[in-house]
Write a protein that holds these residues in place. Structure first.
Motif, PDB file in Angstrom:
ATOM      1  N   ALA A 101      -2.417 -11.859  12.560  1.00 29.47           N
ATOM      2  CA  ALA A 101      -1.468 -11.215  11.654  1.00 29.47           C
ATOM      3  C   ALA A 101      -1.245 -12.065  10.409  1.00 29.47           C
ATOM      4  O   ALA A 101      -1.136 -11.544   9.286  1.00 29.47           O
ATOM      5  CB  ALA A 101      -0.141 -10.964  12.375  1.00 29.47           C
ATOM      6  N   GLY A 102      -1.196 -13.386  10.592  1.00 25.18           N
ATOM      7  CA  GLY A 102      -1.027 -14.281   9.450  1.00 25.18           C
ATOM      8  C   GLY A 102      -2.187 -14.190   8.482  1.00 25.18           C
ATOM      9  O   GLY A 102      -1.993 -14.233   7.258  1.00 25.18           O
ATOM     10  N   PHE A 103      -3.390 -14.069   9.013  1.00 25.74           N
ATOM     11  CA  PHE A 103      -4.553 -13.915   8.145  1.00 25.74           C
ATOM     12  C   PHE A 103      -4.457 -12.612   7.359  1.00 25.74           C
ATOM     13  O   PHE A 103      -4.739 -12.572   6.154  1.00 25.74           O
ATOM     14  CB  PHE A 103      -5.839 -13.938   8.967  1.00 25.74           C
ATOM     15  N   GLY A 104      -4.046 -11.537   8.026  1.00 32.91           N
ATOM     16  CA  GLY A 104      -3.886 -10.262   7.326  1.00 32.91           C
ATOM     17  C   GLY A 104      -2.860 -10.363   6.212  1.00 32.91           C
ATOM     18  O   GLY A 104      -3.081  -9.858   5.098  1.00 32.91           O
ATOM     19  N   ALA A 105      -1.740 -11.026   6.492  1.00 35.97           N
ATOM     20  CA  ALA A 105      -0.711 -11.191   5.465  1.00 35.97           C
ATOM     21  C   ALA A 105      -1.205 -12.058   4.316  1.00 35.97           C
ATOM     22  O   ALA A 105      -0.897 -11.790   3.144  1.00 35.97           O
ATOM     23  CB  ALA A 105       0.536 -11.818   6.104  1.00 35.97           C
ATOM     24  N   LEU A 106      -1.997 -13.076   4.633  1.00 36.51           N
ATOM     25  CA  LEU A 106      -2.533 -13.964   3.606  1.00 36.51           C
ATOM     26  C   LEU A 106      -3.507 -13.221   2.693  1.00 36.51           C
ATOM     27  O   LEU A 106      -3.498 -13.409   1.468  1.00 36.51           O
ATOM     28  CB  LEU A 106      -3.222 -15.152   4.266  1.00 36.51           C
ATOM     29  N   VAL A 107      -4.331 -12.361   3.286  1.00 34.25           N
ATOM     30  CA  VAL A 107      -5.260 -11.555   2.480  1.00 34.25           C
ATOM     31  C   VAL A 107      -4.488 -10.604   1.577  1.00 34.25           C
ATOM     32  O   VAL A 107      -4.841 -10.404   0.407  1.00 34.25           O
ATOM     33  CB  VAL A 107      -6.230 -10.775   3.387  1.00 34.25           C
ATOM     34  N   ALA A 108      -3.426 -10.007   2.115  1.00 30.64           N
ATOM     35  CA  ALA A 108      -2.620  -9.091   1.314  1.00 30.64           C
ATOM     36  C   ALA A 108      -1.965  -9.801   0.134  1.00 30.64           C
ATOM     37  O   ALA A 108      -1.865  -9.243  -0.969  1.00 30.64           O
ATOM     38  CB  ALA A 108      -1.554  -8.441   2.191  1.00 30.64           C
ATOM     39  N   ALA A 109      -1.538 -11.047   0.344  1.00 24.57           N
ATOM     40  CA  ALA A 109      -0.825 -11.785  -0.702  1.00 24.57           C
ATOM     41  C   ALA A 109      -1.749 -12.573  -1.615  1.00 24.57           C
ATOM     42  O   ALA A 109      -1.459 -12.727  -2.813  1.00 24.57           O
ATOM     43  CB  ALA A 109       0.191 -12.733  -0.056  1.00 24.57           C
ATOM     44  N   ARG A 110      -2.858 -13.082  -1.063  1.00 27.10           N
ATOM     45  CA  ARG A 110      -3.735 -13.974  -1.813  1.00 27.10           C
ATOM     46  C   ARG A 110      -5.194 -13.557  -1.628  1.00 27.10           C
ATOM     47  O   ARG A 110      -6.054 -14.370  -1.324  1.00 27.10           O
ATOM     48  CB  ARG A 110      -3.540 -15.428  -1.345  1.00 27.10           C
ATOM     49  N   GLY A 111      -5.461 -12.287  -1.825  1.00 30.76           N
ATOM     50  CA  GLY A 111      -6.821 -11.781  -1.686  1.00 30.76           C
ATOM     51  C   GLY A 111      -7.691 -12.140  -2.875  1.00 30.76           C
ATOM     52  O   GLY A 111      -7.198 -12.435  -3.971  1.00 30.76           O
ATOM     53  N   ASP A 112      -9.000 -12.122  -2.672  1.00 28.52           N
ATOM     54  CA  ASP A 112      -9.964 -12.427  -3.732  1.00 28.52           C
ATOM     55  C   ASP A 112     -10.089 -11.212  -4.651  1.00 28.52           C
ATOM     56  O   ASP A 112     -10.519 -10.143  -4.223  1.00 28.52           O
ATOM     57  CB  ASP A 112     -11.320 -12.762  -3.110  1.00 28.52           C
ATOM     58  N   ALA A 113      -9.744 -11.401  -5.919  1.00 30.51           N
ATOM     59  CA  ALA A 113      -9.783 -10.295  -6.875  1.00 30.51           C
ATOM     60  C   ALA A 113     -11.193  -9.781  -7.101  1.00 30.51           C
ATOM     61  O   ALA A 113     -11.387  -8.655  -7.580  1.00 30.51           O
ATOM     62  CB  ALA A 113      -9.166 -10.749  -8.198  1.00 30.51           C
ATOM     63  N   ALA A 114     -12.205 -10.588  -6.756  1.00 27.16           N
ATOM     64  CA  ALA A 114     -13.594 -10.149  -6.932  1.00 27.16           C
ATOM     65  C   ALA A 114     -14.012  -9.125  -5.882  1.00 27.16           C
ATOM     66  O   ALA A 114     -14.996  -8.404  -6.070  1.00 27.16           O
ATOM     67  CB  ALA A 114     -14.529 -11.358  -6.880  1.00 27.16           C
ATOM     68  N   MET A 115     -13.294  -9.061  -4.781  1.00 27.91           N
ATOM     69  CA  MET A 115     -13.597  -8.087  -3.731  1.00 27.91           C
ATOM     70  C   MET A 115     -12.877  -6.778  -4.039  1.00 27.91           C
ATOM     71  O   MET A 115     -11.731  -6.797  -4.497  1.00 27.91           O
ATOM     72  CB  MET A 115     -13.149  -8.620  -2.365  1.00 27.91           C
ATOM     73  N   PRO A 116     -13.511  -5.625  -3.815  1.00 29.76           N
ATOM     74  CA  PRO A 116     -12.830  -4.346  -4.064  1.00 29.76           C
ATOM     75  C   PRO A 116     -11.476  -4.277  -3.359  1.00 29.76           C
ATOM     76  O   PRO A 116     -11.353  -4.692  -2.204  1.00 29.76           O
ATOM     77  CB  PRO A 116     -13.808  -3.311  -3.491  1.00 29.76           C
ATOM     78  N   ARG A 117     -10.507  -3.763  -4.072  1.00 24.88           N
ATOM     79  CA  ARG A 117      -9.141  -3.731  -3.546  1.00 24.88           C
ATOM     80  C   ARG A 117      -9.056  -2.959  -2.226  1.00 24.88           C
ATOM     81  O   ARG A 117      -8.311  -3.341  -1.325  1.00 24.88           O
ATOM     82  CB  ARG A 117      -8.219  -3.100  -4.590  1.00 24.88           C
ATOM     83  N   LEU A 118      -9.825  -1.878  -2.124  1.00 21.21           N
ATOM     84  CA  LEU A 118      -9.778  -1.064  -0.912  1.00 21.21           C
ATOM     85  C   LEU A 118     -10.254  -1.867   0.295  1.00 21.21           C
ATOM     86  O   LEU A 118      -9.650  -1.797   1.377  1.00 21.21           O
ATOM     87  CB  LEU A 118     -10.639   0.190  -1.081  1.00 21.21           C
ATOM     88  N   LEU A 119     -11.317  -2.639   0.129  1.00 23.29           N
ATOM     89  CA  LEU A 119     -11.836  -3.431   1.235  1.00 23.29           C
ATOM     90  C   LEU A 119     -10.860  -4.541   1.618  1.00 23.29           C
ATOM     91  O   LEU A 119     -10.638  -4.799   2.812  1.00 23.29           O
ATOM     92  CB  LEU A 119     -13.192  -4.027   0.858  1.00 23.29           C
ATOM     93  N   ARG A 120     -10.249  -5.171   0.617  1.00 22.19           N
ATOM     94  CA  ARG A 120      -9.220  -6.166   0.913  1.00 22.19           C
ATOM     95  C   ARG A 120      -8.077  -5.528   1.695  1.00 22.19           C
ATOM     96  O   ARG A 120      -7.553  -6.115   2.647  1.00 22.19           O
ATOM     97  CB  ARG A 120      -8.663  -6.780  -0.376  1.00 22.19           C
ATOM     98  N   GLY A 121      -7.707  -4.327   1.278  1.00 23.32           N
ATOM     99  CA  GLY A 121      -6.623  -3.636   1.974  1.00 23.32           C
ATOM    100  C   GLY A 121      -6.986  -3.314   3.412  1.00 23.32           C
ATOM    101  O   GLY A 121      -6.149  -3.454   4.312  1.00 23.32           O
TER     102      GLY A 121
END
Length: 243
Positions: A114-134
């Protein structure tokens, strides 16, 4: 974990001992396979984090927690299988004490997801498509929180069986979920595997260039949570998920 899974499958061909109606090596095999997929999914999703966060303290804590808790869980389960003793809900003093530690490790493992999911939501890589990050963020959040909730329910129930004899004999391999009544492990399985299902859904929506893809991802997330909830309700009512 993959090597341990293979070893368990080989050993069970020669070791006829059983616990609750199935080979003593079924449980370590299932946990090893599950954690192999868990760690593979985490590694594959790691690029969803912003590059400067991949080596940060939070990320390192998630990796360390996942490895430590996973190795402890599977190590104890495998040791108990070697001894021919149950690892969960054991009645001997050592087994009962270790089960409490296993519960804590399982909770921490889920919180790492869950922490990893929250970290991706807050600090995701902008180079990756937003939908995939989501999809990755939602998948790990649902897996972590849902896995913790369903795991707690199994522990509070003193086992996965509801209105069913406490045996896996006669159930369908490889999961051996009860066919004679409710089994809370089904809901736990569905919840945990959101970490694969939702990122895959997001990837598929991107490949198909689906219109309103964000809406479909939200619907898929609700649908997956609903599926886990339905499996939980079915088990709580004492009804088997499989015929």
């Amino acid at each position: 974990m993959a090597a341990l899974l293979l070893a368990c499958l080989v050993v069970m061909l020669f070791d006829g001992r059983e616990i609750r109606g199935v080979s003593v090596w079924v449980k370590p095999a299932k946990f090893a396979g599950s954690l192999a997929l868990w760690c593979w999914s985490l590694a594959l999703a790691w690029s969803a984090l912003a590059e400067d966060w991949r080596e940060g303290r939070a990320a390192r804590a998630i990796v360390a927690g996942t490895l430590a808790c996973g190795l402890f869980e599977v190590g104890w389960i495998t040791l108990r299988a070697m001894l021919g003793e149950p690892s969960h809900f054991a009645r001997d003093a050592l087994g009962a004490a270790a089960y409490g530690l296993m519960g804590l490790a399982a909770l921490l493992l889920c919180l790492c997801a869950a922490g990893f999911g929250a970290l991706v939501a807050a600090r995701g890589d902008a180079a990756m498509p937003r939908l995939l990050r989501g999809g990755i963020a939602l998948g790990f959040l649902v897996a972590g929180l849902g896995g913790a909730a369903t795991g707690f329910a199994i522990s509070a129930n003193l086992g996965p069986y509801v209105g069913a004899p406490p045996t896996d004999a006669g159930a369908w391999p490889p999961f051996f979920w009860s066919r004679d009544g409710g089994d809370l492990r089904v809901a736990h399985f569905v919840a945990v595997h959101a970490m694969q299902a939702l990122p895959l859904l997001a990837w598929a929506l991107l490949r198909l260039r689906a219109p309103a893809a964000a809406g479909w991802l939200a619907a898929g997330t609700l649908g997956w949570v609903g599926l886990a909830g339905a499996a939980f309700a079915l088990a709580s009512a004492g009804r088997a998920a499989l015929p």
